[in-house]
Design a protein around this motif. Structure first.
Motif, PDB file in Angstrom:
ATOM      1  N   ALA A  97       0.838  -1.204   0.000  1.00 37.78           N
ATOM      2  CA  ALA A  97       0.000   0.000   0.000  1.00 37.78           C
ATOM      3  C   ALA A  97       0.871   1.251   0.000  1.00 37.78           C
ATOM      4  O   ALA A  97       0.581   2.228  -0.708  1.00 37.78           O
ATOM      5  CB  ALA A  97      -0.929  -0.011   1.214  1.00 37.78           C
ATOM      6  N   TRP A  98       1.941   1.228   0.760  1.00 38.95           N
ATOM      7  CA  TRP A  98       2.863   2.359   0.837  1.00 38.95           C
ATOM      8  C   TRP A  98       3.488   2.611  -0.539  1.00 38.95           C
ATOM      9  O   TRP A  98       3.594   3.736  -1.001  1.00 38.95           O
ATOM     10  CB  TRP A  98       3.930   2.052   1.861  1.00 38.95           C
ATOM     11  CG  TRP A  98       4.793   3.172   2.328  1.00 38.95           C
ATOM     12  CD1 TRP A  98       4.856   4.458   1.843  1.00 38.95           C
ATOM     13  CD2 TRP A  98       5.722   3.118   3.394  1.00 38.95           C
ATOM     14  NE1 TRP A  98       5.771   5.184   2.542  1.00 38.95           N
ATOM     15  CE2 TRP A  98       6.319   4.383   3.508  1.00 38.95           C
ATOM     16  CE3 TRP A  98       6.123   2.122   4.261  1.00 38.95           C
ATOM     17  CZ2 TRP A  98       7.302   4.677   4.452  1.00 38.95           C
ATOM     18  CZ3 TRP A  98       7.094   2.420   5.205  1.00 38.95           C
ATOM     19  CH2 TRP A  98       7.674   3.683   5.305  1.00 38.95           C
ATOM     20  N   GLY A  99       3.871   1.544  -1.214  1.00 36.30           N
ATOM     21  CA  GLY A  99       4.467   1.660  -2.541  1.00 36.30           C
ATOM     22  C   GLY A  99       3.515   2.279  -3.548  1.00 36.30           C
ATOM     23  O   GLY A  99       3.912   3.105  -4.378  1.00 36.30           O
ATOM     24  N   SER A 100       2.250   1.902  -3.474  1.00 38.24           N
ATOM     25  CA  SER A 100       1.253   2.474  -4.374  1.00 38.24           C
ATOM     26  C   SER A 100       1.156   3.983  -4.177  1.00 38.24           C
ATOM     27  O   SER A 100       1.087   4.746  -5.150  1.00 38.24           O
ATOM     28  CB  SER A 100      -0.101   1.810  -4.132  1.00 38.24           C
ATOM     29  OG  SER A 100      -1.079   2.381  -4.965  1.00 38.24           O
ATOM     30  N   ARG A 101       1.181   4.412  -2.917  1.00 37.55           N
ATOM     31  CA  ARG A 101       1.138   5.855  -2.633  1.00 37.55           C
ATOM     32  C   ARG A 101       2.405   6.547  -3.124  1.00 37.55           C
ATOM     33  O   ARG A 101       2.349   7.654  -3.677  1.00 37.55           O
ATOM     34  CB  ARG A 101       0.939   6.098  -1.137  1.00 37.55           C
ATOM     35  CG  ARG A 101      -0.455   5.740  -0.647  1.00 37.55           C
ATOM     36  CD  ARG A 101      -0.701   6.190   0.784  1.00 37.55           C
ATOM     37  NE  ARG A 101       0.266   5.684   1.757  1.00 37.55           N
ATOM     38  CZ  ARG A 101       0.186   4.505   2.364  1.00 37.55           C
ATOM     39  NH1 ARG A 101      -0.824   3.685   2.092  1.00 37.55           N
ATOM     40  NH2 ARG A 101       1.095   4.148   3.249  1.00 37.55           N
ATOM     41  N   LEU A 102       3.558   5.913  -2.932  1.00 37.32           N
ATOM     42  CA  LEU A 102       4.823   6.512  -3.377  1.00 37.32           C
ATOM     43  C   LEU A 102       4.878   6.688  -4.893  1.00 37.32           C
ATOM     44  O   LEU A 102       5.451   7.668  -5.385  1.00 37.32           O
ATOM     45  CB  LEU A 102       6.011   5.661  -2.919  1.00 37.32           C
ATOM     46  CG  LEU A 102       6.405   5.770  -1.462  1.00 37.32           C
ATOM     47  CD1 LEU A 102       7.475   4.735  -1.125  1.00 37.32           C
ATOM     48  CD2 LEU A 102       6.886   7.170  -1.126  1.00 37.32           C
ATOM     49  N   LEU A 103       4.313   5.746  -5.622  1.00 38.96           N
ATOM     50  CA  LEU A 103       4.293   5.879  -7.079  1.00 38.96           C
ATOM     51  C   LEU A 103       3.605   7.176  -7.485  1.00 38.96           C
ATOM     52  O   LEU A 103       4.010   7.821  -8.461  1.00 38.96           O
ATOM     53  CB  LEU A 103       3.592   4.688  -7.721  1.00 38.96           C
ATOM     54  CG  LEU A 103       4.337   3.361  -7.638  1.00 38.96           C
ATOM     55  CD1 LEU A 103       3.456   2.229  -8.156  1.00 38.96           C
ATOM     56  CD2 LEU A 103       5.648   3.423  -8.409  1.00 38.96           C
ATOM     57  N   LYS A 104       2.605   7.572  -6.701  1.00 39.53           N
ATOM     58  CA  LYS A 104       1.894   8.816  -6.992  1.00 39.53           C
ATOM     59  C   LYS A 104       2.655  10.030  -6.467  1.00 39.53           C
ATOM     60  O   LYS A 104       2.913  10.974  -7.213  1.00 39.53           O
ATOM     61  CB  LYS A 104       0.491   8.772  -6.381  1.00 39.53           C
ATOM     62  CG  LYS A 104      -0.340   9.987  -6.699  1.00 39.53           C
ATOM     63  CD  LYS A 104      -1.748   9.857  -6.162  1.00 39.53           C
ATOM     64  CE  LYS A 104      -2.556  11.088  -6.552  1.00 39.53           C
ATOM     65  NZ  LYS A 104      -3.939  10.983  -6.105  1.00 39.53           N
ATOM     66  N   THR A 105       3.028  10.015  -5.200  1.00 37.68           N
ATOM     67  CA  THR A 105       3.659  11.195  -4.605  1.00 37.68           C
ATOM     68  C   THR A 105       5.032  11.487  -5.195  1.00 37.68           C
ATOM     69  O   THR A 105       5.418  12.645  -5.306  1.00 37.68           O
ATOM     70  CB  THR A 105       3.766  11.075  -3.070  1.00 37.68           C
ATOM     71  OG1 THR A 105       4.559   9.931  -2.734  1.00 37.68           O
ATOM     72  CG2 THR A 105       2.389  10.969  -2.426  1.00 37.68           C
TER      73      THR A 105
END
Length: 129
Positions: A97-105
């Motif tokens: 889940a953290w990785g998915s957010r990082l791909l965006k941010t």
């Protein structure tokens, strides 16, 4: 036979992101070794995905999404290790889940089609479940 897409730009982005976490590590340190191992793992997963994708017939957008998901699947591991000193999700945070957010941010998927971005973020988010 599927048509593999060129993802050199993403490999470069991935390298730049990874180096943010290793620039202050001595090359012979345990921290560098752990982070480097995750970097190598991600590159190997992406290379394995390319071999598999070369043997199947998929639409180009699915090939692209699979390649990118393979490369970025563990992108959160670097920040996870930097913040918590571990790769254990149970002792830190869900790296998918953290990785998915990082791909965006971190705008790592900038320039990709919205549909591909959605597929990659979903795959990264769920790869460890």
């Amino acid at each position: 036979m599927s048509c593999l897409t060129d993802i050199r730009v993403h490999r470069e982005r991935f390298d730049v992101y990874y180096k943010k976490f290793t620039k202050s590590c001595a090359y012979d340190s345990e921290d560098y070794e752990h982070l480097h191992l995750k970097w190598l793992h991600s590159l190997n997963v992406e290379a394995n995905a390319e071999q598999i994708l070369a043997s199947v017939d998929l639409p180009p957008h699915l090939v692209r999404a699979a390649q990118l998901a393979a490369l970025y699947h563990d992108v959160a591991r670097f920040e996870q290790y930097a913040q918590f000193g571990t790769f254990k999700d149970a002792e830190s945070a869900d790296h998918g889940a953290w990785g998915s957010r990082l791909l965006k941010t971190e705008m790592l998927l900038e320039g990709e089609e919205k549909y591909v971005v959605s597929l990659v973020r979903a795959a990264v988010s769920m790869h460890n479940r």
